[in-house]
Design a protein around this motif. Structure first.
Motif, PDB file in Angstrom:
ATOM      1  N   UNK A 194     -17.536  25.569 -21.571  1.00 46.66           N
ATOM      2  CA  UNK A 194     -16.112  24.697 -21.666  1.00 46.66           C
ATOM      3  C   UNK A 194     -15.342  25.086 -21.641  1.00 46.66           C
ATOM      4  N   UNK A 195     -14.182  24.549 -20.640  1.00 46.96           N
ATOM      5  CA  UNK A 195     -12.892  25.293 -20.905  1.00 46.96           C
ATOM      6  C   UNK A 195     -13.176  26.999 -20.716  1.00 46.96           C
ATOM      7  N   UNK A 196     -12.573  27.304 -21.974  1.00 46.58           N
ATOM      8  CA  UNK A 196     -12.376  28.811 -21.754  1.00 46.58           C
ATOM      9  C   UNK A 196     -14.060  29.313 -22.318  1.00 46.58           C
ATOM     10  N   UNK A 197     -14.554  28.931 -22.871  1.00 45.74           N
ATOM     11  CA  UNK A 197     -15.506  28.387 -23.726  1.00 45.74           C
ATOM     12  C   UNK A 197     -17.106  28.056 -23.217  1.00 45.74           C
ATOM     13  N   UNK A 198     -17.700  28.333 -24.546  1.00 45.71           N
ATOM     14  CA  UNK A 198     -19.176  27.979 -24.435  1.00 45.71           C
ATOM     15  C   UNK A 198     -19.528  26.147 -24.875  1.00 45.71           C
ATOM     16  N   UNK A 199     -20.625  25.434 -24.706  1.00 41.55           N
ATOM     17  CA  UNK A 199     -21.031  24.751 -25.134  1.00 41.55           C
ATOM     18  C   UNK A 199     -22.404  24.816 -25.623  1.00 41.55           C
TER      19      UNK A 199
END
Length: 644
Positions: free
Chosen positions: A39-44
Motif C-alpha cells: 500500500x503505497x510505500x508501506x503495507x496493508x
C-alpha cells in the motif's frame, strides 16, 4: 457478526494484525483469516474472526478477495437479497450466498454511494489493490463498533478497544475527560474514547486512507436530518403505518442460516418482537431471566416472569428461563474486560448470561427489543420530564415543602427497597431545572456540584466541557416537539453510547450475535414522523407503539407497568460487594491517583448504607471504573480474568 482488525502503513503491521485478530477470537470462533498487500510505500494487513451466520461454507470466509477489492466485515445486511437481485441484473455473478459478497460487489459498483443503501448493522474495511486506498465505514446508528488509532500516515483499527490497547503494549494514555464523562453518564459517550490516541468512527460515517498519505472523512447519514424530515412528515399529516414497519423489520432480522431466538422479558418491546418473530418462525425459542427471590424482594422488582410465560404460551414459543444468582465478584472483572470501556450498567451481565445460555443450546443469533424506549419515549424519564413542566407551575413554597418532606424519607428498610421513594427523590432532583439540564439530570448520575466534589479539582474544566457537550448535542436540532427532542438526544447519545455498546460487547463475549429490529433505518424514519403527543398520551409512554402492538398482543401485556432489564443492585452492593466497595473507597487506584476523592466516596457509602439515599448505581459504576482503570494503567494493557 464477526471481529475485524487491520493495519495500514503501520510498523510491523503483519505481527500487529495477527495480535489484533487473536484478541478478537471470542467474536468469531468459526474461522480466522489474514490478508497482506503493498500500500503505497508501506503495507496493508487485514484480519478477520468469523461467526458464521449466513452462507456457512468457505465462500463466506474473510477477508474476502475479489478482482482487486478486499473486504473484512462485521455485521449483517438485512436487505442483502434485494441488493443481490439488483446487482445480478446488472451482470454481477456471485460465487456464494453471503451478504459479505453482496457488500463487496455493491462497493465495487457504487463506492461510498452504496452506504446509504445498506440496511443493517455493520463496520467494515475495504481495500482497493489498484489504488492502494483503504476505507473504513460504520452503520447509520452505531450498532457495530469500530475503533481506530492514527500515527503519522499509519492506521490501526479493530472491533474492540482492548485489541488496540494490547498491541500498543499498554502504552495508551487514559483520557481523563472520558473518565469524567463516564462518571456523569455511567458510560463513555460515542464521541469520546477512554484512551487519548484512540477514537471511535462515528455512526453514519466513513474514513479513507490514501496511498499518498491523505486522509478523507465523510458522513452519509445524519440522525438530525432524519428527525427534521420526520417533523415535516408529521406536520403534513403523513402518519406511518408503524405496525407494518416494525413487522417488516422483524421479518428481515430473522434472515439466517442458523437458529435464531429472542430475548423475552415479558415487557412490551420484547413481547411484541417475539410475537412477530413467531409468526414467521413458528416454535422459535426465547430466553428470559429471573433473580434470586430474596434479591428481587429486597430490590422491590416486579415479577416479569409470569408475563414472559404468558406470551410464550400464547404464541407457541419455546421459553428458556434462567435464574441469575451470579458470583458478581467473579463476573465484575470479567465484564469490565469485555466491555472495553467503563460502563456501569449491570444489564450487561444479564445480556452476557442470557447469550451464554443460548450459545450452549446452539443458538448463535438473538433478537432484542433494544431501542424502542429511546425512539418512542418509553423511559420513565420521558414522562417525568413532561410532568416536571406541570410541576413547575406549582407555587414555589409548596414545592419546597414537598422536597423537604420527600428528602427525609428513607429509600430502603433493612429488608426491602422502597422504589416509589427512590423515584420521587429522583424526580425532585431535576423537576425545577431548565429543559436541557433537567433532561440530562433525569438520567445521569450527578449534577455539576456533585461531580465537582467527587473528582480531582484540576478536572473542573473538564467537568464543564463534558456538560457543555451534552447541551450542544441536545440543542443541535430545530424540532419544536419536546418529546421528540428527548428521543433525538437519546438516539444520538444514550443509545449508541450505552445500550448498543454493552449489547454488542456482552453478546460477543459469549460468541453470540444480537440483532435490534427497532434500531433499523426504516423504523427510525417512521419513529420521528410520529408527533410527541402520540408517543406520550396522558401518562402512557410508547403510546403509538402500544397501539400497533395491541392487534397482536393481549392488552394486559401491552398496558402492564414497565418492567426493568436491570439487576438487584442494592442487594448485591449491600451483601456480595460490600467488602469490595470498602476496599476501593479506602485504597483503590482511583483514590490513590487522586482522580476520585475518598471523602466524597465515603459519604456516598454512608448515606447509602443508612438507607437515606440510593447510591447503589453510583457505587457499582465506581467499581467498574476501578477495575477498568487498573487494567488500563497496569502497563501491559487489559487482561481477562482466568475464566474470561
Amino acid at each position: 457478526m464477526c471481529g475485524i482488525a487491520g493495519t495500514y502503513r503501520w510498523p510491523d503491521g503483519k505481527a500487529v494484525t495477527d495480535r489484533l485478530t487473536d484478541v478478537l477470537a471470542h467474536r468469531g470462533p468459526d474461522g480466522a483469516g489474514r490478508y497482506s498487500h503493498a500500500a503505497g510505500d508501506g503495507e496493508v494487513h487485514l484480519g478477520h474472526r468469523r461467526l458464521a451466520i449466513i452462507d456457512l461454507s468457505d465462500t463466506g470466509a474473510q477477508p474476502m478477495v475479489s478482482d482487486g477489492l478486499v473486504l473484512t466485515y462485521n455485521g449483517e445486511l438485512y436487505n442483502a437479497p434485494e441488493l443481490r437481485t439488483e446487482l445480478a441484473a446488472a451482470g454481477v455473478r456471485f460465487r456464494g450466498t453471503s451478504d459479505s459478497e453482496v457488500l463487496l460487489e455493491a462497493w465495487r459498483r457504487w463506492g461510498t454511494d452504496c452506504l446509504p443503501r445498506l440496511r443493517g448493522m455493520f463496520a467494515f474495511a475495504v481495500f482497493d489493490e489498484r489504488t492502494g486506498d483503504l476505507v473504513l465505514a460504520r452503520d447509520q446508528l452505531g450498532i457495530k463498533p469500530l475503533f481506530l488509532l492514527r500515527r503519522g500516515e499509519g492506521l490501526v483499527f479493530a472491533s474492540e478497544l482492548k485489541a488496540l490497547a494490547a498491541v500498543t503494549g499498554g502504552k495508551l494514555e487514559v483520557d481523563h475527560a472520558a473518565l469524567v464523562a463516564s462518571l456523569l453518564y455511567y458510560w463513555v459517550p460515542d464521541s469520546r474514547c477512554a484512551f487519548r490516541e484512540a477514537e471511535k468512527l462515528p455512526p453514519g460515517s466513513w474514513l479513507r486512507c490514501r496511498a499518498d498519505g491523505r486522509v478523507e472523512r465523510g458522513r452519509y447519514w445524519r440522525l438530525r436530518d432524519v428527525a427534521a424530515r420526520g417533523a415535516e412528515r408529521a406536520r403534513s399529516g403523513e402518519v406511518p403505518d408503524l405496525a407494518a414497519v416494525v413487522e417488516e423489520s422483524t421479518r428481515r432480522h430473522l434472515l439466517s442460516d442458523v437458529p435464531v431466538a429472542t430475548f423475552l422479558s415479558g415487557g412490551l418491546d420484547s413481547s411484541y418482537l417475539t410475537a412477530l418473530a413467531a409468526r414467521h418462525r413458528p416454535g422459535i425459542s426465547a430466553y428470559t431471566i429471573g433473580f434470586r427471590a430474596e434479591d428481587a424482594r429486597f430490590e422491590a422488582m416486579p415479577d416479569d416472569l409470569r408475563y414472559a410465560r404468558q406470551v410464550a404460551e400464547r404464541f407457541g414459543v419455546d421459553l428458556h428461563e434462567i435464574e441469575i444468582a451470579p458470583d458478581v465478584l467473579d463476573l465484575l472483572p470479567r465484564m469490565t474486560y469485555h466491555l472495553d470501556e467503563p460502563i456501569g450498567d449491570p444489564a450487561a451481565i444479564n445480556t452476557f448470561l442470557i447469550c451464554s445460555a443460548a450459545r450452549e443450546a446452539g443458538v448463535k443469533v438473538m433478537l432484542s427489543g433494544m431501542g424502542a424506549d429511546e425512539l418512542f419515549a418509553g423511559y420513565r424519564k420521558h414522562l417525568a420530564n413532561l410532568l416536571a413542566l406541570r410541576y413547575q407551575r406549582v407555587p414555589r413554597p409548596l414545592r419546597r415543602g414537598v422536597s423537604a418532606a420527600v428528602g427525609r424519607l428513607p429509600v430502603a428498610t433493612s429488608r426491602r427497597g422502597l422504589r416509589s421513594v427512590r423515584f420521587a427523590k429522583r424526580f425532585l432532583s431535576f423537576a425545577d431545572l431548565p429543559e436541557e439540564t433537567a433532561f440530562r439530570r433525569s438520567y445521569t448520575m450527578y449534577d455539576r456540584d456533585e461531580l465537582l466534589s467527587l473528582v480531582d479539582p484540576d478536572l473542573a474544566g473538564t467537568v464543564d466541557d463534558v456538560l457543555t457537550e451534552h447541551a450542544d448535542v441536545y440543542r443541535d436540532n430545530d424540532l419544536d416537539d419536546f418529546v421528540n427532542r428527548m428521543c433525538l438526544g437519546d438516539a444520538r447519545m444514550f443509545l449508541p453510547g450505552l445500550n448498543l455498546a454493552y449489547t454488542d460487547r456482552s453478546s460477543m463475549a459469549a460468541s453470540t450475535e444480537v440483532r435490534v429490529p427497532y434500531v433499523d433505518v426504516d423504523v427510525v424514519e417512521a419513529a420521528f414522523a410520529v408527533p410527541g403527543d402520540r408517543k406520550i398520551a396522558g401518562r402512557q409512554g410508547k403510546a403509538v407503539l402500544k397501539e400497533a402492538a395491541v392487534s397482536v398482543l393481549p392488552r394486559e401485556i401491552v398496558y402492564r407497568p414497565k418492567g426493568l432489564f436491570s439487576a438487584p443492585l442494592r442487594a448485591w452492593m449491600s451483601r456480595d460487594l460490600a467488602p469490595l466497595v470498602r476496599e476501593v473507597v479506602n485504597d483503590g487506584e482511583l483514590v490513590r491517583s487522586g482522580i476520585l476523592r475518598r471523602d466524597a466516596l465515603a459519604r456516598m457509602v454512608a448515606e447509602d448504607a443508612a438507607g437515606q439515599q440510593d447510591f447503589s448505581k453510583h457505587l457499582w459504576h465506581v467499581l467498574t471504573l476501578e477495575y477498568w482503570y487498573r487494567g488500563a494503567t497496569s502497563g501491559s494493557g487489559p487482561t481477562p480474568s482466568p475464566t474470561a
